[in-house]
Design an enzyme around this catalytic site. Structure first.
Site, PDB file in Angstrom:
ATOM      1  N   THR A  97     -36.176  35.393  32.757  1.00  0.00           N
ATOM      2  CA  THR A  97     -34.722  35.458  32.648  1.00  0.00           C
ATOM      3  C   THR A  97     -34.355  35.253  31.191  1.00  0.00           C
ATOM      4  O   THR A  97     -34.523  34.161  30.642  1.00  0.00           O
ATOM      5  CB  THR A  97     -34.048  34.382  33.519  1.00  0.00           C
ATOM      6  OG1 THR A  97     -34.382  34.623  34.891  1.00  0.00           O
ATOM      7  CG2 THR A  97     -32.535  34.427  33.365  1.00  0.00           C
ATOM      8  N   LYS A 172     -29.254  39.240  37.302  1.00  0.00           N
ATOM      9  CA  LYS A 172     -29.723  37.859  37.413  1.00  0.00           C
ATOM     10  C   LYS A 172     -28.622  36.883  36.998  1.00  0.00           C
ATOM     11  O   LYS A 172     -28.479  35.803  37.570  1.00  0.00           O
ATOM     12  CB  LYS A 172     -30.967  37.641  36.547  1.00  0.00           C
ATOM     13  CG  LYS A 172     -31.527  36.212  36.572  1.00  0.00           C
ATOM     14  CD  LYS A 172     -31.936  35.774  37.977  1.00  0.00           C
ATOM     15  CE  LYS A 172     -32.428  34.321  38.014  1.00  0.00           C
ATOM     16  NZ  LYS A 172     -33.764  34.157  37.416  1.00  0.00           N
ATOM     17  N   LYS A 240     -30.201  26.845  30.382  1.00  0.00           N
ATOM     18  CA  LYS A 240     -30.555  27.994  29.547  1.00  0.00           C
ATOM     19  C   LYS A 240     -29.964  29.266  30.127  1.00  0.00           C
ATOM     20  O   LYS A 240     -29.361  30.083  29.420  1.00  0.00           O
ATOM     21  CB  LYS A 240     -32.078  28.095  29.437  1.00  0.00           C
ATOM     22  CG  LYS A 240     -32.591  29.243  28.566  1.00  0.00           C
ATOM     23  CD  LYS A 240     -32.916  30.501  29.369  1.00  0.00           C
ATOM     24  CE  LYS A 240     -34.137  30.299  30.252  1.00  0.00           C
ATOM     25  NZ  LYS A 240     -34.518  31.573  30.939  1.00  0.00           N
TER      26      LYS A 240
END
Length: 288
Positions: A97, A172, A240
């Site tokens: 990701t 995502k 993150k």
């Protein structure tokens, strides 16, 4: 069966690479910590290589599942990077990701070298990786995706091409935005039940059968109520991801007020020493 390389053997990559080996593929692994790669080979066979370039040499597909944008650049680029070892026509499949910006950057470099590139971030956590039941959301050229899909199937419950390069990463982000709000709402619901003196198990049994039901509720309500937060995807990694979501929202002009708020709640959890707790630990700040 294909000749593959897998770069990154963390809590996700280690079992994902294992599924590829069990499916009969010829797998070479690389990990920054060589001991982890040696342990994987001892368990699954195949071989390990000291650099991404050597792991990728001769591979039809190179999969990566590393930490962040910088980690991905490190395993892809430079004289020891995977791109330097891949043959023309090979396809790089990134399960990390990362930002859509680094995805497009690396895809352009790959194309200039005659390589394919599919961004394919995953959802399902450690349990999904271990069970081969991940949701894989992809971006890239349709023909390159079609080639990779049969290989990714070794650890996927569902795998879909959403659009061109970067679309997988943007999808995502949609996933993480949805999870952030959902986990906060579940945390508030359980904390409310506890403070109201209700039997939380009985409450969940009832409300999970209606519109409030979710995977998080079914699988995490007991451990959340018990204060156990050792079930995979860490708060540090979630922050993150949410930083990527918030930056992308600025770029596309989307408003993410709940996501921004929950990101700050996760910052509080980090301040409680919970950076490595799993994402269900949002409840801890409500029940301390």
């Amino acid at each position: 069966m294909a000749k593959l390389a897998f770069l990154g053997l963390g809590v996700m990559g280690y079992p994902m690479a294992g599924h590829l080996a069990r499916a009969g593929h010829e797998v070479t692994v690389y990990n920054r910590s060589a001991a982890k790669a040696e342990a994987w080979v001892a368990e699954h066979g195949g071989r390990h290589a000291p650099t991404p370039r050597e792991a990728a040499a001769g591979a039809e597909f190179v999969m990566a599942c590393v930490g962040n944008d910088d980690d991905l650049r490190q395993v892809c680029l430079g004289p020891d990077g995977a791109f330097a070892g891949m043959d023309r026509g090979a396809v790089f499949v990134d399960h990390t990701t990362v930002s859509a910006a680094v995805t497009r950057e690396l895809a352009e470099i790959a194309r200039s070298a005659g390589l394919g590139y599919v961004d394919a971030p995953v959802s399902g956590g450690q349990a999904g990786a271990e069970g081969g039941q991940l949701s894989v959301m992809c971006g890239g050229d349709a023909a390159e995706y079609d080639r990779a899909e049969a290989v990714v199937a070794a650890y996927a419950r569902i795998c879909r091409r959403i659009g061109d390069v970067g679309a997988g990463q943007m999808t995502k982000m949609c996933n993480q935005i949805a999870i952030a709000g959902l986990v906060q709402a579940l945390s508030e619901s359980l904390a409310f039940a506890q403070k109201a003196g209700l039997d939380a198990d009985a409450v969940v049994e009832v409300i999970s059968q209606g519109a409030a039901g979710s995977w998080q509720m079914a699988n995490r309500h007991k451990t959340m109520a018990e204060g156990r937060f050792d079930f995979g995807f860490a708060v540090d990694w979630m922050r993150k991801d949410l930083a990527i979501c918030l930056a992308a929202a600025d770029e596309v002009g989307a408003a993410l007020p709940v996501t921004a708020l929950v990101d700050q709640f996760y910052k509080e959890v980090q301040g409680m020493g919970g950076g490595r707790w799993d994402t269900s630990s949002l409840i801890a700040r409500l029940t301390r």
